[in-house]
Design a protein around this motif. Structure first.
Motif, PDB file in Angstrom:
ATOM      1  N   MET A 114     -60.450 -86.635  31.202  1.00 17.32           N
ATOM      2  CA  MET A 114     -59.272 -86.494  29.535  1.00 17.32           C
ATOM      3  C   MET A 114     -58.734 -88.800  29.282  1.00 17.32           C
ATOM      4  O   MET A 114     -58.010 -88.486  28.902  1.00 17.32           O
ATOM      5  N   PRO A 115     -59.755 -89.508  30.173  1.00 17.90           N
ATOM      6  CA  PRO A 115     -58.694 -90.832  29.803  1.00 17.90           C
ATOM      7  C   PRO A 115     -58.684 -91.461  28.443  1.00 17.90           C
ATOM      8  O   PRO A 115     -57.431 -91.861  28.874  1.00 17.90           O
ATOM      9  N   VAL A 120     -54.708 -81.155  38.599  1.00 18.28           N
ATOM     10  CA  VAL A 120     -55.634 -82.205  38.145  1.00 18.28           C
ATOM     11  C   VAL A 120     -55.180 -83.994  37.871  1.00 18.28           C
ATOM     12  O   VAL A 120     -54.101 -83.709  38.292  1.00 18.28           O
ATOM     13  N   ARG A 121     -56.107 -84.664  37.790  1.00 23.00           N
ATOM     14  CA  ARG A 121     -55.324 -86.062  37.251  1.00 23.00           C
ATOM     15  C   ARG A 121     -55.572 -86.173  35.510  1.00 23.00           C
ATOM     16  O   ARG A 121     -56.845 -85.431  34.864  1.00 23.00           O
ATOM     17  N   VAL A 122     -54.377 -86.592  35.202  1.00 21.80           N
ATOM     18  CA  VAL A 122     -54.790 -86.890  33.859  1.00 21.80           C
ATOM     19  C   VAL A 122     -54.236 -88.126  33.947  1.00 21.80           C
ATOM     20  O   VAL A 122     -53.575 -88.873  34.628  1.00 21.80           O
ATOM     21  N   LYS A 123     -54.381 -88.983  32.050  1.00 23.11           N
ATOM     22  CA  LYS A 123     -53.535 -89.879  32.261  1.00 23.11           C
ATOM     23  C   LYS A 123     -52.481 -89.680  31.651  1.00 23.11           C
ATOM     24  O   LYS A 123     -51.985 -89.179  30.469  1.00 23.11           O
ATOM     25  N   GLY A 130     -50.129 -94.596  30.845  1.00 18.97           N
ATOM     26  CA  GLY A 130     -51.845 -95.990  30.722  1.00 18.97           C
ATOM     27  C   GLY A 130     -52.308 -95.459  32.228  1.00 18.97           C
ATOM     28  O   GLY A 130     -53.599 -96.906  32.094  1.00 18.97           O
ATOM     29  N   ALA A 131     -51.554 -94.644  33.130  1.00 22.82           N
ATOM     30  CA  ALA A 131     -52.113 -94.726  34.324  1.00 22.82           C
ATOM     31  C   ALA A 131     -52.365 -93.334  34.649  1.00 22.82           C
ATOM     32  O   ALA A 131     -51.554 -92.259  34.233  1.00 22.82           O
ATOM     33  N   PRO A 132     -53.423 -93.279  35.916  1.00 20.98           N
ATOM     34  CA  PRO A 132     -53.896 -92.375  36.455  1.00 20.98           C
ATOM     35  C   PRO A 132     -52.766 -91.187  37.238  1.00 20.98           C
ATOM     36  O   PRO A 132     -51.864 -91.608  37.931  1.00 20.98           O
ATOM     37  N   VAL A 133     -52.427 -90.009  36.874  1.00 25.26           N
ATOM     38  CA  VAL A 133     -51.096 -89.287  37.656  1.00 25.26           C
ATOM     39  C   VAL A 133     -51.952 -87.745  37.829  1.00 25.26           C
ATOM     40  O   VAL A 133     -53.109 -87.283  37.271  1.00 25.26           O
TER      41      VAL A 133
END
Lengths: 394, 105
Positions: free
Chosen positions: A8-9, A35-38, A41-44
């Protein structure tokens, strides 16, 4: 999973209002418990499942919260309990914990919390329609804190302006630091006054508190106060809004709110689960760890998906149903481990008291029929607005 | 080994326990009313208060300063009050009896 690209960028969980947060969480959960989310402004990373979140809360080696809080909160809030670890945290927490214990908190209910709820209800007498967040849920927990501290009523509004800005450092560093200057100068005056002439309030107790021979200096007391407002006021007000939105929407829940303490306790617990006010809290990993399928590295930012874990279908069946009769013992709204929310008892009693007094004063209160309640926020979450009609049908 | 919990209605629950667990974990695993253990055993929530029966209290290590501090803030504290998360079960405690307070139901 080591992907740098977030799922979900198009969604930023720090900046966006995410009214559909729980739908997004269920989509994300299909990809795994972590999971990875934004975020900003950065992926976390985001921890979504109850088992993994519980593990992370209890794992102080890999998820010591103090490192992350030193970066995002310490500049404007100082050395609070959140930024302390080990023995320093233990001693400082014990120095203030007496104020928040069940026995003490019970004594606040009749002496202070109920009268504040009545005061706020007095202000809406005669009004056909009221925006309940501004009229009640927001000022209510804030006023509990200012009264516990013995702040003069005439200064409450001024203090509120500073207090709400203190946690804004990641979004508005300049504003947060400016608020700190005003807040500190004002509260230092209160501390000096209580040192000179103790009264029956929190400040007077804190200036003389002692645990294992250690006392609190002015900066420690100030940093505790800086934490007290965001930790105790923002969270409770968001959740009070969500709670009333749910209870007012269903005749059965309204009736339950008017019955007894146990009924109100169950409603409050379910409100804390169904729309957790601390929806997702950022932490920084302090070690390399595999959690779920995720290889988290030291220094990575990780969102603790508290509201996601509280809606994990493996622990809470049919989780999006607001059901006060469910077993809520696995609720993770107040965290876990040594940093477990110090204000848990105060928060619960405030919310239960709110239900009691509001329905006592306005038994016909209802949601304004044509207004839609929208819950917003990915970090702190609650209804944007809550329009009510205190006397029912106009 | 077994631990006996007496709930606020006076009903005895004799449950199987694992040595090494805390008494709080044992009660929570059996979903007994009157023990919450919300913080998970970190002495941070004061929701696992219990009263240890006569004879057993002396067999437990004395409470730490932090536990005493927490207990003093619990509702209806008594001389035999303990935080059950701080009671580590051993085979020697087989039959340990703890009454659960009404305030945590």
């Amino acid at each position: 999973m080591d992907a740098i690209t977030p799922l979900m960028p198009e969604v930023d969980f720090a900046y966006d209002e995410v009214p559909n947060l729980h739908e997004l969480i269920e989509q994300l959960r299909q990809h795994g418990p972590v999971v990875r989310v934004k975020y900003l402004g950065a992926p976390v990373w985001a921890i979504l499942d109850h088992k993994e979140l519980n593990q992370a809360f209890n794992d102080l080696e890999n998820f010591d919260p103090s490192d992350g809080y030193r970066i995002i909160a310490a500049p404007s809030m100082g050395r609070t309990l959140q930024t302390m670890a080990g023995d320093e945290h233990r001693v400082n927490r014990a120095s203030v914990s007496a104020l928040f214990m069940p026995l003490k908190v019970r004594s606040y209910v009749e002496a202070m919390i109920e009268p504040i709820a009545h005061e706020l209800m007095d202000r809406i007498v005669g009004q056909r329609e009221v925006e309940f967040v501004q009229a009640f849920t927001r000022p209510y927990p804030f006023t509990v804190i200012t009264r516990l501290l013995g702040i003069p009523v005439s200064d409450e509004a001024m203090l509120l302006q500073w207090a709400v800005k203190l946690i804004d450092f990641p979004w508005d560093p300049e504003g947060a630091l400016k608020a700190k200057t005003g807040f500190d100068a004002y509260m230092q005056g209160i501390i000096d006054a209580r040192r000179a002439r103790p009264m029956d309030d929190f400040v007077s107790l804190l200036v003389k508190t002692e645990f294992e021979g250690q006392t609190l200096d002015d900066e420690r007391i100030l940093s505790f106060f800086r934490l007290l407002f965001p930790a105790g006021s923002d969270t409770t007000y968001k959740n009070a809004g969500s709670l009333f939105a749910c209870v007012l929407a269903d005749p059965e829940f309204r009736a339950q709110a008017m019955r007894g303490n146990k009924d109100r306790e169950a409603l409050v617990a379910e409100g804390l689960r169904w729309q957790t006010p601390t929806a997702m809290l950022p932490r920084m990993a302090t070690g390399n760890i595999k959690l779920g399928d995720a290889h988290i590295k030291k220094g990575d930012w990780v969102l603790f998906g508290i509201t996601a874990a509280n809606n994990d279908p493996r622990v809470f069946s049919n989780p999006r149903k607001f059901d006060p009769s469910r077993d809520n013992r696995e609720l993770i709204s107040f965290g876990r481990g040594v940093h477990f929310c110090l204000g848990v008892h105060l928060a619960r009693r405030e919310l239960e008291t709110a239900l009691k007094i509001v329905f006592e004063r306005y038994p016909d209160i209802r949601l304004k029929p044509e207004s839609k309640v929208e819950f917003v926020g990915g970090v702190l979450r609650g209804p944007r607005e809550l329009w009510v009609q205190p006397y029912g049908k106009a | 080994m077994r631990v006996i919990f007496i709930d606020d209605q006076g009903i005895e629950h004799s449950v199987i326990a694992e040595a090494g667990d805390s008494a709080m974990r044992c009660a929570a695993d059996h979903l007994l009313p009157g023990i919450v253990g919300a913080c998970g055993g970190a002495m941070a929530c004061a929701t696992c208060h219990g009263y240890v029966a006569d004879g057993w209290l002396a067999m437990l290590p004395a409470p730490s300063a932090q536990e005493r501090e927490m207990l003093s803030g619990c509702i209806d504290q008594r001389p035999n009050s303990r935080l059950t998360c701080q009671i580590r079960l051993t085979e020697a405690l087989d039959g340990l009896t703890i009454t659960l307070p009404q305030s945590q139901t």
